[in-house]
Motif scaffolding. Sequence first.
Motif, PDB file in Angstrom:
ATOM      1  N   ASN A  80       0.863  -1.182   0.000  1.00  0.00           N
ATOM      2  CA  ASN A  80       0.000   0.000   0.000  1.00  0.00           C
ATOM      3  C   ASN A  80       0.901   1.234   0.000  1.00  0.00           C
ATOM      4  O   ASN A  80       1.241   1.776   1.044  1.00  0.00           O
ATOM      5  CB  ASN A  80      -0.936   0.008   1.203  1.00  0.00           C
ATOM      6  CG  ASN A  80      -1.924   1.164   1.152  1.00  0.00           C
ATOM      7  OD1 ASN A  80      -2.012   1.882   0.156  1.00  0.00           O
ATOM      8  ND2 ASN A  80      -2.650   1.355   2.224  1.00  0.00           N
ATOM      9  N   VAL A  81       1.297   1.656  -1.194  1.00  0.00           N
ATOM     10  CA  VAL A  81       2.300   2.711  -1.316  1.00  0.00           C
ATOM     11  C   VAL A  81       1.713   4.125  -1.362  1.00  0.00           C
ATOM     12  O   VAL A  81       2.457   5.092  -1.352  1.00  0.00           O
ATOM     13  CB  VAL A  81       3.202   2.488  -2.555  1.00  0.00           C
ATOM     14  CG1 VAL A  81       4.072   1.264  -2.363  1.00  0.00           C
ATOM     15  CG2 VAL A  81       2.379   2.374  -3.824  1.00  0.00           C
ATOM     16  N   ASP A 123      17.177  -4.631  -6.963  1.00  0.00           N
ATOM     17  CA  ASP A 123      16.546  -4.632  -8.281  1.00  0.00           C
ATOM     18  C   ASP A 123      15.556  -3.472  -8.337  1.00  0.00           C
ATOM     19  O   ASP A 123      14.475  -3.534  -7.757  1.00  0.00           O
ATOM     20  CB  ASP A 123      15.842  -5.965  -8.540  1.00  0.00           C
ATOM     21  CG  ASP A 123      15.342  -6.104  -9.971  1.00  0.00           C
ATOM     22  OD1 ASP A 123      15.159  -5.066 -10.651  1.00  0.00           O
ATOM     23  OD2 ASP A 123      15.129  -7.241 -10.405  1.00  0.00           O
ATOM     24  N   LEU A 124      15.953  -2.418  -9.019  1.00  0.00           N
ATOM     25  CA  LEU A 124      15.123  -1.217  -9.089  1.00  0.00           C
ATOM     26  C   LEU A 124      13.911  -1.373  -9.995  1.00  0.00           C
ATOM     27  O   LEU A 124      12.943  -0.625  -9.876  1.00  0.00           O
ATOM     28  CB  LEU A 124      15.954  -0.028  -9.571  1.00  0.00           C
ATOM     29  CG  LEU A 124      17.075   0.448  -8.662  1.00  0.00           C
ATOM     30  CD1 LEU A 124      17.847   1.585  -9.328  1.00  0.00           C
ATOM     31  CD2 LEU A 124      16.530   0.894  -7.313  1.00  0.00           C
ATOM     32  N   LYS A 132       4.093  -1.724  -8.991  1.00  0.00           N
ATOM     33  CA  LYS A 132       5.105  -0.685  -8.787  1.00  0.00           C
ATOM     34  C   LYS A 132       6.494  -1.309  -8.718  1.00  0.00           C
ATOM     35  O   LYS A 132       6.654  -2.500  -8.495  1.00  0.00           O
ATOM     36  CB  LYS A 132       4.831   0.093  -7.500  1.00  0.00           C
ATOM     37  CG  LYS A 132       3.443   0.701  -7.421  1.00  0.00           C
ATOM     38  CD  LYS A 132       3.189   1.691  -8.506  1.00  0.00           C
ATOM     39  CE  LYS A 132       1.823   2.339  -8.339  1.00  0.00           C
ATOM     40  NZ  LYS A 132       1.359   2.972  -9.544  1.00  0.00           N
ATOM     41  N   THR A 133       7.503  -0.461  -8.869  1.00  0.00           N
ATOM     42  CA  THR A 133       8.894  -0.885  -8.771  1.00  0.00           C
ATOM     43  C   THR A 133       9.599  -0.021  -7.720  1.00  0.00           C
ATOM     44  O   THR A 133       9.082   1.027  -7.315  1.00  0.00           O
ATOM     45  CB  THR A 133       9.625  -0.699 -10.117  1.00  0.00           C
ATOM     46  OG1 THR A 133       9.644   0.703 -10.426  1.00  0.00           O
ATOM     47  CG2 THR A 133       8.968  -1.488 -11.243  1.00  0.00           C
ATOM     48  N   ARG A 134      10.775  -0.460  -7.320  1.00  0.00           N
ATOM     49  CA  ARG A 134      11.555   0.345  -6.386  1.00  0.00           C
ATOM     50  C   ARG A 134      11.984   1.671  -7.033  1.00  0.00           C
ATOM     51  O   ARG A 134      12.059   2.694  -6.363  1.00  0.00           O
ATOM     52  CB  ARG A 134      12.763  -0.441  -5.897  1.00  0.00           C
ATOM     53  CG  ARG A 134      12.406  -1.558  -4.933  1.00  0.00           C
ATOM     54  CD  ARG A 134      13.660  -2.322  -4.501  1.00  0.00           C
ATOM     55  NE  ARG A 134      13.347  -3.347  -3.547  1.00  0.00           N
ATOM     56  CZ  ARG A 134      13.122  -4.622  -3.866  1.00  0.00           C
ATOM     57  NH1 ARG A 134      13.158  -5.025  -5.133  1.00  0.00           N
ATOM     58  NH2 ARG A 134      12.853  -5.503  -2.929  1.00  0.00           N
ATOM     59  N   SER A 135      12.244   1.646  -8.324  1.00  0.00           N
ATOM     60  CA  SER A 135      12.589   2.911  -8.992  1.00  0.00           C
ATOM     61  C   SER A 135      11.394   3.861  -8.966  1.00  0.00           C
ATOM     62  O   SER A 135      11.565   5.074  -8.776  1.00  0.00           O
ATOM     63  CB  SER A 135      13.067   2.675 -10.427  1.00  0.00           C
ATOM     64  OG  SER A 135      12.038   2.130 -11.224  1.00  0.00           O
ATOM     65  N   TRP A 136      10.197   3.344  -9.131  1.00  0.00           N
ATOM     66  CA  TRP A 136       8.989   4.167  -9.018  1.00  0.00           C
ATOM     67  C   TRP A 136       8.924   4.799  -7.630  1.00  0.00           C
ATOM     68  O   TRP A 136       8.635   5.997  -7.491  1.00  0.00           O
ATOM     69  CB  TRP A 136       7.731   3.329  -9.283  1.00  0.00           C
ATOM     70  CG  TRP A 136       6.471   4.097  -9.028  1.00  0.00           C
ATOM     71  CD1 TRP A 136       5.790   4.874  -9.917  1.00  0.00           C
ATOM     72  CD2 TRP A 136       5.759   4.189  -7.789  1.00  0.00           C
ATOM     73  NE1 TRP A 136       4.695   5.455  -9.307  1.00  0.00           N
ATOM     74  CE2 TRP A 136       4.664   5.043  -7.987  1.00  0.00           C
ATOM     75  CE3 TRP A 136       5.945   3.637  -6.530  1.00  0.00           C
ATOM     76  CZ2 TRP A 136       3.748   5.353  -6.999  1.00  0.00           C
ATOM     77  CZ3 TRP A 136       5.038   3.950  -5.525  1.00  0.00           C
ATOM     78  CH2 TRP A 136       3.952   4.802  -5.766  1.00  0.00           C
ATOM     79  N   ALA A 137       9.204   4.007  -6.592  1.00  0.00           N
ATOM     80  CA  ALA A 137       9.146   4.519  -5.219  1.00  0.00           C
ATOM     81  C   ALA A 137      10.184   5.622  -5.007  1.00  0.00           C
ATOM     82  O   ALA A 137       9.888   6.642  -4.377  1.00  0.00           O
ATOM     83  CB  ALA A 137       9.354   3.388  -4.217  1.00  0.00           C
TER      84      ALA A 137
END
Length: 162
Positions: A80-81, A123-124, A132-137
């Motif tokens: 839940n970002v 892993d972005l 979603k991705t870590r790069s998105w975050a």
Amino acid sequence: MKTERVTTEKEIDALVREQLAELLKGGFAPNVILLREFDYNKAGVMLDGLHFSAWVLLGHIRARHQTLLNFMKDPANNDNVWPDAHWPENHQPQSEQEWNDAIDAYERELDEMIALVQNPITDLFEVQANGKTRSWAAMTTLHHTGYHIGQLKTVGRQLGVW
């Protein structure tokens, strides 16, 4: 001026990580420096027409930042970002120590996110169950923080901080 073309996947990965880390810090206007420059005595002032003070902005920035950092650390258990926005109810810190502690905590959390971004093992671009991705975050963090740091800078100018 000669430009250099990045060609390998490893070079592109390193460049993306470097640029994300730089922007998370605030780019040409580092966020932590701006927060540390803000006069504590003015951190609780709410200007006419605004629903926030510098203290409220810092609390809001940190709440969203923590949500996104938790996702980056453990995406499977923190999907839940984008929960409802947290806006602190108290508009001023109880003490200068509380103000400085909040800035210190923000800096530690920022350093933790930057370390994740810079770690080549992270892993972005792995798409998580929530899409979603870590790069998105990381990009969402820098965008959200930048928006509110701009507000803080404007409030500070109105209050004579800068």
